[in-house]
Design a protein around this motif. Structure first.
Motif, PDB file in Angstrom:
ATOM      1  N   LEU A  22     -41.057  40.730  69.034  1.00  0.00           N
ATOM      2  CA  LEU A  22     -40.000  40.027  69.212  1.00  0.00           C
ATOM      3  C   LEU A  22     -40.231  38.421  69.106  1.00  0.00           C
ATOM      4  CD1 LEU A  22     -37.452  41.598  71.586  1.00  0.00           C
ATOM      5  CD2 LEU A  22     -37.488  41.701  69.127  1.00  0.00           C
ATOM      6  N   GLY A  23     -41.276  38.206  69.375  1.00  0.00           N
ATOM      7  CA  GLY A  23     -41.500  36.760  69.385  1.00  0.00           C
ATOM      8  C   GLY A  23     -41.039  35.910  70.566  1.00  0.00           C
ATOM      9  N   VAL A  24     -41.077  36.572  71.710  1.00  0.00           N
ATOM     10  CA  VAL A  24     -40.513  35.906  72.999  1.00  0.00           C
ATOM     11  C   VAL A  24     -41.346  36.604  74.048  1.00  0.00           C
ATOM     12  CG1 VAL A  24     -38.120  35.529  71.957  1.00  0.00           C
ATOM     13  CG2 VAL A  24     -38.423  37.739  73.229  1.00  0.00           C
ATOM     14  N   THR A  25     -41.433  35.977  75.252  1.00  0.00           N
ATOM     15  CA  THR A  25     -41.797  36.407  76.274  1.00  0.00           C
ATOM     16  C   THR A  25     -40.923  36.644  77.380  1.00  0.00           C
ATOM     17  OG1 THR A  25     -42.530  34.184  76.966  1.00  0.00           O
ATOM     18  CG2 THR A  25     -44.241  35.342  75.679  1.00  0.00           C
ATOM     19  N   ALA A  26     -41.250  37.631  78.198  1.00  0.00           N
ATOM     20  CA  ALA A  26     -40.303  37.912  79.223  1.00  0.00           C
ATOM     21  C   ALA A  26     -41.073  37.659  80.459  1.00  0.00           C
ATOM     22  CB  ALA A  26     -40.045  39.278  79.208  1.00  0.00           C
ATOM     23  N   SER A  27     -40.266  37.311  81.909  1.00  0.00           N
ATOM     24  CA  SER A  27     -40.913  37.271  82.999  1.00  0.00           C
ATOM     25  C   SER A  27     -40.791  38.547  83.800  1.00  0.00           C
ATOM     26  CB  SER A  27     -40.415  35.900  83.678  1.00  0.00           C
ATOM     27  OG  SER A  27     -38.839  36.208  83.782  1.00  0.00           O
ATOM     28  N   VAL A  28     -41.586  38.762  84.837  1.00  0.00           N
ATOM     29  CA  VAL A  28     -41.601  39.962  85.625  1.00  0.00           C
ATOM     30  C   VAL A  28     -41.128  39.463  86.982  1.00  0.00           C
ATOM     31  CG1 VAL A  28     -42.756  41.837  86.355  1.00  0.00           C
ATOM     32  CG2 VAL A  28     -43.182  41.107  84.065  1.00  0.00           C
ATOM     33  N   SER A  29     -40.244  39.998  87.592  1.00  0.00           N
ATOM     34  CA  SER A  29     -39.889  39.386  88.887  1.00  0.00           C
ATOM     35  C   SER A  29     -39.207  40.567  89.651  1.00  0.00           C
ATOM     36  CB  SER A  29     -38.947  38.522  89.046  1.00  0.00           C
ATOM     37  OG  SER A  29     -37.702  38.605  88.368  1.00  0.00           O
TER      38      SER A  29
END
Length: 186
Positions: A92-99
Motif C-alpha cells: 500500500l505504500g504506507v507503514t502502520a504502527s503496532v501498539s
C-alpha cells in the motif's frame, strides 16, 4: 553465496510494479458501491469485503514471502511488526504502527495514519455502519492463516467516522501446527 537478508518495506516498495494510486482507489470505491447496490445490507457488505480480503490475503502471502526475504518470525509480536513495517509498505505504500499489546502478547492494534483506500471517500448517513476498509482486515487474517496463525481481526477506529486514525485489532486465537500431507521416509 551470502544468505538473503530481509529487505525493508521501503526497498521492496521501490522495486514493486505499481498501478496508479487514483485508479486503485477509484476501482476499490466502485467495488464497494456495487456491493452496496447488490447486497443492500451494510453488514452483508462488510462480510463480503472481509471475505474478498481473506481470499486476497491467502494468495498475497506467497508474493510477500518471495519478495521480502523475511525469515520465520519468532513470535506473534515480531509478526505484527513485519506486517506493519514491511507488508503495508510493500503493498500500500504506507507503514502502520503496532501498539496496545495485551499482557500475553496475543492481541495488538495496527494503526494506519494514512490509508490510500479512502482518498476521495465520504460515507453517506445511510452507510454509517460500513467498515469501508474491511478488505484490509480480511487480507491480514488470510495471510496470517497461511502462515499457521488463526486470528480474529476487528476494526476499532475509522477516520471515515470521525476518528483520528484507522485502527484494527489483531487477536491471535491459536497457532496452528504445520501439517504435511505425507512422510518423506516412506
Amino acid at each position: 553465496m551470502a544468505p538473503a537478508v530481509p529487505r525493508s518495506g521501503d526497498a521492496i516498495f521501490a522495486n514493486v510494479e505499481r498501478v496508479n494510486a487514483e485508479l486503485f482507489t477509484l476501482t476499490y470505491g466502485a467495488i464497494v458501491r456495487q456491493l452496496l447496490t447488490d447486497l443492500e445490507e451494510v453488514e452483508e457488505v462488510n462480510k463480503q469485503l472481509d471475505q474478498m480480503g481473506y481470499n486476497i490475503g491467502i494468495r498475497l502471502i506467497d508474493e510477500f514471502l518471495a519478495k521480502s526475504n523475511v525469515t520465520r518470525c519468532v513470535d506473534f509480536r515480531e509478526t505484527a511488526e513485519v506486517i506493519a513495517k514491511v507488508g503495508f509498505k510493500m503493498f500500500l505504500g504506507v507503514t502502520a504502527s503496532v501498539s496496545n499489546w495485551d499482557t500475553e502478547g496475543t492481541c495488538c492494534s495496527l494503526i494506519l495514519e494514512d490509508n490510500p483506500l479512502v482518498d476521495f471517500v465520504e460515507l453517506p448517513d445511510t452507510c454509517q455502519g460500513l467498515n469501508y476498509c474491511s478488505i484490509l482486515s480480511g487480507v491480514v487474517r488470510g495471510a496470517l492463516e497461511m502462515v499457521s496463525m488463526k486470528t480474529e481481526v476487528t476494526w476499532v477506529r475509522d477516520m471515515l467516522r470521525g476518528d483520528d486514525a484507522f485502527e484494527f485489532q489483531v487477536k491471535l486465537l491459536k497457532q496452528v501446527p504445520e501439517e504435511y500431507p505425507y512422510k518423506d521416509d516412506e
